[in-house]
Write an enzyme that holds these catalytic residues in place. Structure first.
Site, short mmCIF file in Angstrom:
data_model
loop_
_atom_site.label_atom_id
_atom_site.label_comp_id
_atom_site.label_asym_id
_atom_site.label_seq_id
_atom_site.Cartn_x
_atom_site.Cartn_y
_atom_site.Cartn_z
N GLU A 50 28.65 -6.45 42.68
CA GLU A 50 27.41 -5.69 42.78
C GLU A 50 26.90 -5.52 41.36
O GLU A 50 27.53 -4.86 40.53
CB GLU A 50 27.60 -4.33 43.43
CG GLU A 50 26.28 -3.59 43.58
CD GLU A 50 26.40 -2.13 44.00
OE1 GLU A 50 25.33 -1.49 44.17
OE2 GLU A 50 27.53 -1.62 44.12
N ASP A 75 27.95 -2.39 35.65
CA ASP A 75 26.84 -1.61 35.12
C ASP A 75 27.18 -1.26 33.67
O ASP A 75 28.35 -1.14 33.33
CB ASP A 75 26.61 -0.34 35.94
CG ASP A 75 25.17 0.14 35.88
OD1 ASP A 75 24.71 0.49 34.76
OD2 ASP A 75 24.50 0.20 36.92
N ASP A 124 15.75 -2.43 38.54
CA ASP A 124 14.46 -2.14 37.91
C ASP A 124 13.61 -3.41 38.03
O ASP A 124 14.03 -4.47 37.56
CB ASP A 124 14.68 -1.78 36.44
CG ASP A 124 13.40 -1.33 35.74
OD1 ASP A 124 12.29 -1.75 36.16
OD2 ASP A 124 13.50 -0.57 34.77
N LYS A 128 6.10 -5.31 34.04
CA LYS A 128 5.28 -5.85 32.95
C LYS A 128 5.71 -7.28 32.60
O LYS A 128 6.91 -7.57 32.56
CB LYS A 128 5.37 -4.96 31.71
CG LYS A 128 4.72 -3.59 31.92
CD LYS A 128 4.76 -2.77 30.64
CE LYS A 128 4.08 -1.42 30.84
NZ LYS A 128 4.11 -0.60 29.60
N ASP A 160 13.35 -1.68 46.97
CA ASP A 160 12.18 -0.98 47.51
C ASP A 160 10.91 -1.47 46.84
O ASP A 160 9.82 -1.01 47.17
CB ASP A 160 12.32 0.53 47.29
CG ASP A 160 12.33 0.89 45.81
OD1 ASP A 160 13.17 0.31 45.07
OD2 ASP A 160 11.53 1.73 45.38
#
Length: 222
Positions: A50, A75, A124, A128, A160
């Protein structure tokens, strides 16, 4: 989260047998577990990653459901995945590990064809244009994933962000990759895979309470 609390979690991570926190130099100069993760887990079971695991909710829930597979949450923010690592120890989930490093170093962490599946959960979207290089499904990242995945290994993107979903889907179609499943509102699809709708992160539950659509793509890299 206060700085004292973060420091406490970082220190506690150091005592956890399921947490690995190498320096960048250690990662890029012969990382000890690259190609040897079966030794870490003490079995030859398939490994699922993950990426950007946050609190490790997906890693933990999948590990509960699939005890015959190994799961690694990655992470850079160790104070976040502290919760997942602690839960795994409390529940005796020996098929779970957490690696604190940058996602762009993933090829330093794993050997070719060492990974069976990848999950990217709510990254994220880096909307941009100048942030394109940081999108976790850009061509450079996809090349890295391809190198560490077994032949036929899958990548799952759950987000999402309609932008991230559309960007990734368009990129995959343009490259001729094998798209196994794609839906812009997966909870409204009766044929959605169980591991997608049956596992939810903390923030995902909040999105659903607000009737925000959750998108999902599963694909193979040719």
């Amino acid at each position: 989260m206060g700085s004292k609390n973060k420091l406490k979690r970082f220190n506690e991570n150091e005592t956890f047998g399921n947490v690995i926190q190498p320096t960048r130099e250690e990662m890029t100069t012969n990382f000890k577990w690259k190609g040897k993760w079966s030794s870490f887990f003490k079995n030859e079971n398939p490994i699922t990653l993950e990426l950007g695991c946050g609190k490790g909710e997906y890693t933990i829930d999948l590990a509960r459901k699939y005890p015959d597979r190994n799961f690694i949450g990655i992470d850079i923010k160790g104070a976040r995945f502290w919760r997942g690592a602690k839960t795994a120890l409390e529940e005796g989930l020996n098929n779970v590990a957490f690696l604190r490093t940058q996602i762009e170093l993933v090829e330093y962490a794993f050997a070719a064809q060492e990974i069976d599946e990848i999950w990217i959960t709510f990254p994220d979207p880096q909307i941009k244009y100048k942030r394109t290089k940081h999108r976790m499904t850009n061509p450079d990242f996809l090349a890295s994933y391809k190198n560490i995945l077994v032949e036929g290994g899958c990548v799952n993107l759950k987000t999402d962000s309609e932008f991230m979903h559309g960007y990734t889907l368009g990129l995959l179609q343009g490259r001729g990759e094998e798209i196994l499943y794609a839906h812009h509102d997966v909870y409204k699809n009766t044929e959605a895979p169980e591991e997608v709708i049956g596992t939810q992160t903390f923030y995902e539950k909040q999105y659903l309470e607000k009737n925000k659509a959750i998108t999902y793509i599963k694909f193979r890299l040719r």
